[in-house]
Design a protein around this motif. Structure first.
Motif, PDB file in Angstrom:
ATOM      1  N   VAL A   1      44.122  47.123  52.756  1.00 27.14           N
ATOM      2  CA  VAL A   1      43.236  46.783  51.651  1.00 27.14           C
ATOM      3  C   VAL A   1      41.939  47.555  51.811  1.00 27.14           C
ATOM      4  O   VAL A   1      41.442  47.736  52.932  1.00 27.14           O
ATOM      5  CB  VAL A   1      42.964  45.261  51.573  1.00 27.14           C
ATOM      6  CG1 VAL A   1      42.272  44.747  52.819  1.00 27.14           C
ATOM      7  CG2 VAL A   1      42.158  44.915  50.327  1.00 27.14           C
ATOM      8  N   ALA A   2      41.425  48.077  50.709  1.00 30.11           N
ATOM      9  CA  ALA A   2      40.168  48.822  50.710  1.00 30.11           C
ATOM     10  C   ALA A   2      39.322  48.342  49.548  1.00 30.11           C
ATOM     11  O   ALA A   2      39.844  48.055  48.462  1.00 30.11           O
ATOM     12  CB  ALA A   2      40.432  50.323  50.575  1.00 30.11           C
ATOM     13  N   TYR A   3      38.005  48.236  49.784  1.00 34.66           N
ATOM     14  CA  TYR A   3      37.105  47.764  48.731  1.00 34.66           C
ATOM     15  C   TYR A   3      35.702  48.284  48.992  1.00 34.66           C
ATOM     16  O   TYR A   3      35.355  48.634  50.132  1.00 34.66           O
ATOM     17  CB  TYR A   3      37.096  46.234  48.649  1.00 34.66           C
ATOM     18  CG  TYR A   3      36.901  45.530  49.960  1.00 34.66           C
ATOM     19  CD1 TYR A   3      35.634  45.278  50.478  1.00 34.66           C
ATOM     20  CD2 TYR A   3      37.999  45.092  50.703  1.00 34.66           C
ATOM     21  CE1 TYR A   3      35.456  44.623  51.684  1.00 34.66           C
ATOM     22  CE2 TYR A   3      37.835  44.445  51.910  1.00 34.66           C
ATOM     23  CZ  TYR A   3      36.564  44.204  52.391  1.00 34.66           C
ATOM     24  OH  TYR A   3      36.403  43.557  53.606  1.00 34.66           O
ATOM     25  N   PRO A   4      34.877  48.359  47.949  1.00 40.16           N
ATOM     26  CA  PRO A   4      33.499  48.815  48.137  1.00 40.16           C
ATOM     27  C   PRO A   4      32.746  47.892  49.093  1.00 40.16           C
ATOM     28  O   PRO A   4      32.879  46.669  49.026  1.00 40.16           O
ATOM     29  CB  PRO A   4      32.909  48.759  46.719  1.00 40.16           C
ATOM     30  CG  PRO A   4      34.089  48.894  45.823  1.00 40.16           C
ATOM     31  CD  PRO A   4      35.191  48.160  46.524  1.00 40.16           C
ATOM     32  N   ASP A   5      31.961  48.502  49.942  1.00 36.75           N
ATOM     33  CA  ASP A   5      31.234  47.744  50.968  1.00 36.75           C
ATOM     34  C   ASP A   5      29.876  47.319  50.427  1.00 36.75           C
ATOM     35  O   ASP A   5      28.823  47.666  50.974  1.00 36.75           O
ATOM     36  CB  ASP A   5      31.086  48.611  52.222  1.00 36.75           C
ATOM     37  CG  ASP A   5      30.601  47.832  53.425  1.00 36.75           C
ATOM     38  OD1 ASP A   5      30.651  46.584  53.375  1.00 36.75           O
ATOM     39  OD2 ASP A   5      30.174  48.464  54.401  1.00 36.75           O
ATOM     40  N   ASP A   6      29.907  46.545  49.305  1.00 32.26           N
ATOM     41  CA  ASP A   6      28.652  46.151  48.673  1.00 32.26           C
ATOM     42  C   ASP A   6      28.521  44.642  48.489  1.00 32.26           C
ATOM     43  O   ASP A   6      27.571  44.161  47.870  1.00 32.26           O
ATOM     44  CB  ASP A   6      28.495  46.850  47.315  1.00 32.26           C
ATOM     45  CG  ASP A   6      29.635  46.526  46.347  1.00 32.26           C
ATOM     46  OD1 ASP A   6      30.529  45.738  46.724  1.00 32.26           O
ATOM     47  OD2 ASP A   6      29.631  47.069  45.229  1.00 32.26           O
ATOM     48  N   GLY A   7      29.516  43.895  48.984  1.00 28.17           N
ATOM     49  CA  GLY A   7      29.452  42.453  48.884  1.00 28.17           C
ATOM     50  C   GLY A   7      29.728  41.896  47.507  1.00 28.17           C
ATOM     51  O   GLY A   7      29.513  40.703  47.260  1.00 28.17           O
ATOM     52  N   VAL A   8      30.221  42.721  46.599  1.00 26.98           N
ATOM     53  CA  VAL A   8      30.486  42.306  45.215  1.00 26.98           C
ATOM     54  C   VAL A   8      31.992  42.323  44.979  1.00 26.98           C
ATOM     55  O   VAL A   8      32.700  43.190  45.491  1.00 26.98           O
ATOM     56  CB  VAL A   8      29.775  43.243  44.220  1.00 26.98           C
ATOM     57  CG1 VAL A   8      30.101  42.875  42.788  1.00 26.98           C
ATOM     58  CG2 VAL A   8      28.272  43.227  44.459  1.00 26.98           C
ATOM     59  N   ALA A   9      32.482  41.365  44.204  1.00 27.62           N
ATOM     60  CA  ALA A   9      33.894  41.361  43.828  1.00 27.62           C
ATOM     61  C   ALA A   9      34.149  42.434  42.771  1.00 27.62           C
ATOM     62  O   ALA A   9      33.352  42.609  41.846  1.00 27.62           O
ATOM     63  CB  ALA A   9      34.291  39.989  43.291  1.00 27.62           C
ATOM     64  N   HIS A  10      35.255  43.141  42.918  1.00 25.92           N
ATOM     65  CA  HIS A  10      35.608  44.232  42.014  1.00 25.92           C
ATOM     66  C   HIS A  10      37.009  44.020  41.456  1.00 25.92           C
ATOM     67  O   HIS A  10      37.817  43.288  42.040  1.00 25.92           O
ATOM     68  CB  HIS A  10      35.549  45.567  42.766  1.00 25.92           C
ATOM     69  CG  HIS A  10      34.161  45.948  43.185  1.00 25.92           C
ATOM     70  ND1 HIS A  10      33.314  46.650  42.366  1.00 25.92           N
ATOM     71  CD2 HIS A  10      33.467  45.711  44.330  1.00 25.92           C
ATOM     72  CE1 HIS A  10      32.159  46.842  42.991  1.00 25.92           C
ATOM     73  NE2 HIS A  10      32.222  46.278  44.183  1.00 25.92           N
TER      74      HIS A  10
END
Length: 260
Positions: A22-31
């Motif tokens: 799993v990969a996701y932006p490291d900004d603390g926001v749900a995408h």
């Protein structure tokens, strides 16, 4: 492009646990969520890099090992550069696992993957996007038909087989789909014929599905996969542009309503 975070996870399924990336932006926001469905060679570093690139555009991306029933990835040993012409035994090893992925098993697995995305704190509420490669394009179409209330966009690249004589042929199962579809076929691809592409398009049109299909004329089957002999950097970049535009149209706030 956003900074991303990637990690290995286990996705519970009715048949055990599917190892996944799993990969996701490291900004603390749900995408918005995206499910990547592998090609025949399976979950490996180049596909993780593909997932990272999609995530960097503002998506939470799940990439499962479709062969998890045979063990964690890599299920078979792969060379750094995959050339099926030089290593035909690789395809001979994966073919039984590809054939094992019946519609019944796909429904079970895809349902588990979609549930995982829905429950993840990194995934925003709403429908998800699918992108599939080679056999994954076929599985993406079937998944969208099985879960029309969960899928807003589907992309398939150098996919096949999309038209067969079987009752579960993808072109016969598109009637339930509410997602927008984009398919990009390779001009040099013995896995699909021009007649089959036309037949698939006709089925999508008859079902009233928003869709666009293209043929990347100079590209070979597998053109998106950076660790294969078929990799085509220009066609791969075109694939990213079209894929991300599709997702942006359908997964972002203010995306169009389903076509039905």
């Amino acid at each position: 492009m956003m900074t991303t975070y990637g990690m290995s996870v286990d996705v519970p399924t009715p048949d055990g646990a599917a190892d996944a990336y799993v990969a996701y932006p490291d900004d603390g926001v749900a995408h918005p969520g995206v499910l990547v469905i592998q090609d025949g060679f399976g979950l490996r570093p180049s596909l993780r890099s593909l997932a990272d690139r999609i995530a960097a555009h503002g998506y939470t991306v799940l990439l499962p090992n479709a062969y998890y029933r045979h063990g964690p990835a890599p299920v078979i040993e792969l060379p750094d550069l995959i050339d099926p012409a030089q290593r035909p035994e690789i395809f001979q090893q994966v073919l039984p696992m590809i054939r094992e992925l019946t519609p019944e098993l796909l429904r079970s697995d895809a349902g588990a993957y979609l549930e995982w995305l829905s429950a993840s704190p990194h995934v925003a509420a709403g429908k998800v996007g699918l992108t599939g490669y080679c056999m994954g394009a076929r599985l993406a179409v079937l998944t969208a038909g099985m879960f029309p209330d969960r899928v807003a966009a589907v992309a398939g690249f150098h996919g096949g087989p999309l038209v067969t004589d079987a009752p579960d042929s993808p072109h016969l199962t598109v009637g339930n789909i509410t997602a927008e579809l984009y398919f990009a076929h390779a001009g040099d691809d013995h896995h699909i014929t021009a007649e089959h592409i036309a037949q698939f398009d006709k089925a999508l049109a008859a079902a009233g599905i928003r869709h666009r299909t293209e043929v990347y004329e100079a590209a070979q089957h597998g053109y998106t996969q950076a660790d294969t002999s078929a990799y085509d950097p220009e066609a791969a970049e075109r694939h990213y542009r079209e894929l991300l535009a599709l997702f942006d149209r359908n997964l972002r706030t203010g995306a169009p309503a389903p076509n039905r």
